[in-house]
Scaffold this active site. Structure first.
Site, PDB file in Angstrom:
ATOM      1  N   TRP A  11       0.903  -1.197  -0.056  1.00  0.00           N
ATOM      2  CA  TRP A  11      -0.048   0.094  -0.098  1.00  0.00           C
ATOM      3  C   TRP A  11       0.888   1.407  -0.029  1.00  0.00           C
ATOM      4  O   TRP A  11       1.723   1.312   0.939  1.00  0.00           O
ATOM      5  CB  TRP A  11      -0.982  -0.094   1.233  1.00  0.00           C
ATOM      6  CG  TRP A  11      -1.931   0.973   1.296  1.00  0.00           C
ATOM      7  CD1 TRP A  11      -1.877   2.147   2.188  1.00  0.00           C
ATOM      8  CD2 TRP A  11      -3.214   1.151   0.440  1.00  0.00           C
ATOM      9  NE1 TRP A  11      -2.928   2.979   1.900  1.00  0.00           N
ATOM     10  CE2 TRP A  11      -3.899   2.494   0.845  1.00  0.00           C
ATOM     11  CE3 TRP A  11      -3.664   0.478  -0.529  1.00  0.00           C
ATOM     12  CZ2 TRP A  11      -4.917   2.885   0.361  1.00  0.00           C
ATOM     13  CZ3 TRP A  11      -4.806   0.978  -1.129  1.00  0.00           C
ATOM     14  CH2 TRP A  11      -5.417   2.030  -0.705  1.00  0.00           C
ATOM     15  N   VAL A  46       0.214   3.515   7.143  1.00  0.00           N
ATOM     16  CA  VAL A  46      -1.122   3.262   7.379  1.00  0.00           C
ATOM     17  C   VAL A  46      -1.933   4.677   7.398  1.00  0.00           C
ATOM     18  O   VAL A  46      -1.518   5.724   8.132  1.00  0.00           O
ATOM     19  CB  VAL A  46      -1.519   2.688   8.908  1.00  0.00           C
ATOM     20  CG1 VAL A  46      -2.746   2.500   9.260  1.00  0.00           C
ATOM     21  CG2 VAL A  46      -0.610   1.406   8.934  1.00  0.00           C
ATOM     22  N   HIS A  98       2.623  16.041  -0.269  1.00  0.00           N
ATOM     23  CA  HIS A  98       2.553  14.982   1.000  1.00  0.00           C
ATOM     24  C   HIS A  98       3.285  13.766   0.707  1.00  0.00           C
ATOM     25  O   HIS A  98       4.500  13.133   1.579  1.00  0.00           O
ATOM     26  CB  HIS A  98       1.385  14.629   1.255  1.00  0.00           C
ATOM     27  CG  HIS A  98       0.746  15.561   2.625  1.00  0.00           C
ATOM     28  ND1 HIS A  98       0.033  14.910   3.601  1.00  0.00           N
ATOM     29  CD2 HIS A  98       0.909  16.702   2.705  1.00  0.00           C
ATOM     30  CE1 HIS A  98      -0.172  15.884   4.384  1.00  0.00           C
ATOM     31  NE2 HIS A  98       0.287  16.949   4.033  1.00  0.00           N
ATOM     32  N   ARG A 141     -10.280   2.388  11.250  1.00  0.00           N
ATOM     33  CA  ARG A 141      -9.609   3.654  11.553  1.00  0.00           C
ATOM     34  C   ARG A 141      -8.015   3.391  11.608  1.00  0.00           C
ATOM     35  O   ARG A 141      -7.525   2.434  11.963  1.00  0.00           O
ATOM     36  CB  ARG A 141      -9.915   4.325  12.793  1.00  0.00           C
ATOM     37  CG  ARG A 141     -11.384   4.747  12.752  1.00  0.00           C
ATOM     38  CD  ARG A 141     -11.723   5.503  14.118  1.00  0.00           C
ATOM     39  NE  ARG A 141     -10.665   6.457  14.713  1.00  0.00           N
ATOM     40  CZ  ARG A 141     -10.688   7.586  14.369  1.00  0.00           C
ATOM     41  NH1 ARG A 141     -11.390   8.259  13.170  1.00  0.00           N
ATOM     42  NH2 ARG A 141      -9.609   8.432  14.666  1.00  0.00           N
ATOM     43  N   SER A 172      -0.330  -3.206   5.808  1.00  0.00           N
ATOM     44  CA  SER A 172       0.515  -3.496   6.969  1.00  0.00           C
ATOM     45  C   SER A 172      -0.318  -4.272   7.937  1.00  0.00           C
ATOM     46  O   SER A 172       0.262  -4.841   9.020  1.00  0.00           O
ATOM     47  CB  SER A 172       0.349  -1.982   7.930  1.00  0.00           C
ATOM     48  OG  SER A 172       1.166  -1.222   7.123  1.00  0.00           O
ATOM     49  N   PHE A 173      -1.827  -4.524   7.873  1.00  0.00           N
ATOM     50  CA  PHE A 173      -2.279  -5.275   8.761  1.00  0.00           C
ATOM     51  C   PHE A 173      -2.005  -6.786   8.444  1.00  0.00           C
ATOM     52  O   PHE A 173      -1.939  -7.695   9.500  1.00  0.00           O
ATOM     53  CB  PHE A 173      -3.882  -5.321   8.397  1.00  0.00           C
ATOM     54  CG  PHE A 173      -4.681  -5.509   9.368  1.00  0.00           C
ATOM     55  CD1 PHE A 173      -4.890  -4.702  10.498  1.00  0.00           C
ATOM     56  CD2 PHE A 173      -5.511  -6.879   9.524  1.00  0.00           C
ATOM     57  CE1 PHE A 173      -5.654  -5.176  11.406  1.00  0.00           C
ATOM     58  CE2 PHE A 173      -6.394  -7.166  10.303  1.00  0.00           C
ATOM     59  CZ  PHE A 173      -6.329  -6.299  11.767  1.00  0.00           C
TER      60      PHE A 173
END
Length: 199
Positions: free
Chosen positions: A58, A115, A161, A122, A90-91
């Site tokens: 991601w 994340v 960003h 969230r 990341s999960f």
């Protein structure tokens, strides 16, 4: 006579040029050359180290900056055996870290991910869950696990960003490599002392 003077001048000029070149070569070799800092001498390991680097895909273009910086810094610290694994997000990192730790092939595992807001979870929940799970993995397996899983408070899908976080992840890559190498050195000494009955 003029020819002898010209030859003497040529020889003198050549000698001066040679001295200048020798002086420049010595300066370039000298670690005390102003403006040039010598590369730090990092301690070497008694045994070969092998590290797994688990990266989420991601925002790959941001997270890969961490991997690139990590690989360069960890190599400078005498760890060249690094296997890179990619997971969707990341999960998914903790489960991969746990399976890799249980193989006993790796002396350390490094996790990297970004994340951000989105999806059904969230981002603070996901980040906290990942960090806690990684801590559980290292305590259960005694294989150190390092995290460069970041969760910025304000992240916008803008060029500014993305550029900021690319640079930030590069810094994190260096920091996590330093932490990884120093921890492995410390553990190597500690385990040696325990085996020798010193501790």
């Amino acid at each position: 006579m003029n020819q002898m003077l010209q030859e003497a001048e040529v020889q003198k000029s050549q000698a001066e040029d040679s001295q200048v070149q020798d002086s420049q070569a010595q300066e370039s070799r000298s670690p005390e050359t102003p403006g040039r800092t010598p590369a730090p001498a990092h301690p070497r390991f008694a045994k070969p180290q092998r590290v797994a680097f688990v990266q989420s895909s991601w925002h790959r273009d941001v997270v890969e900056e961490c991997r690139i910086a990590f690989l360069a810094e960890i190599a400078a610290r005498h760890i060249t055996n690094v296997d890179v694994f990619e997971v969707p997000g990341s999960f998914e990192i903790p489960l991969h870290a746990q399976i890799l730790a249980k193989t006993r092939r790796y002396t350390a595992i490094v996790a990297a991910g970004l994340v951000v807001d989105g999806g059904i979870y969230r981002h603070e929940f996901v980040a906290d869950t990942v960090i806690k799970a990684l801590m559980d993995v290292q305590l259960r397996t005694e294989v150190p696990v390092f995290s460069a899983v970041l969760t910025p408070q304000q992240f916008h899908e803008s060029a500014a960003h993305f550029e900021f976080f690319r640079k930030h992840f590069a810094i994190k890559g260096i920091e996590v490599a330093e932490a990884c190498a120093n921890t492995l050195l410390s553990l190597e000494r500690l385990r040696g002392q325990v085996a020798a009955g010193i501790t």
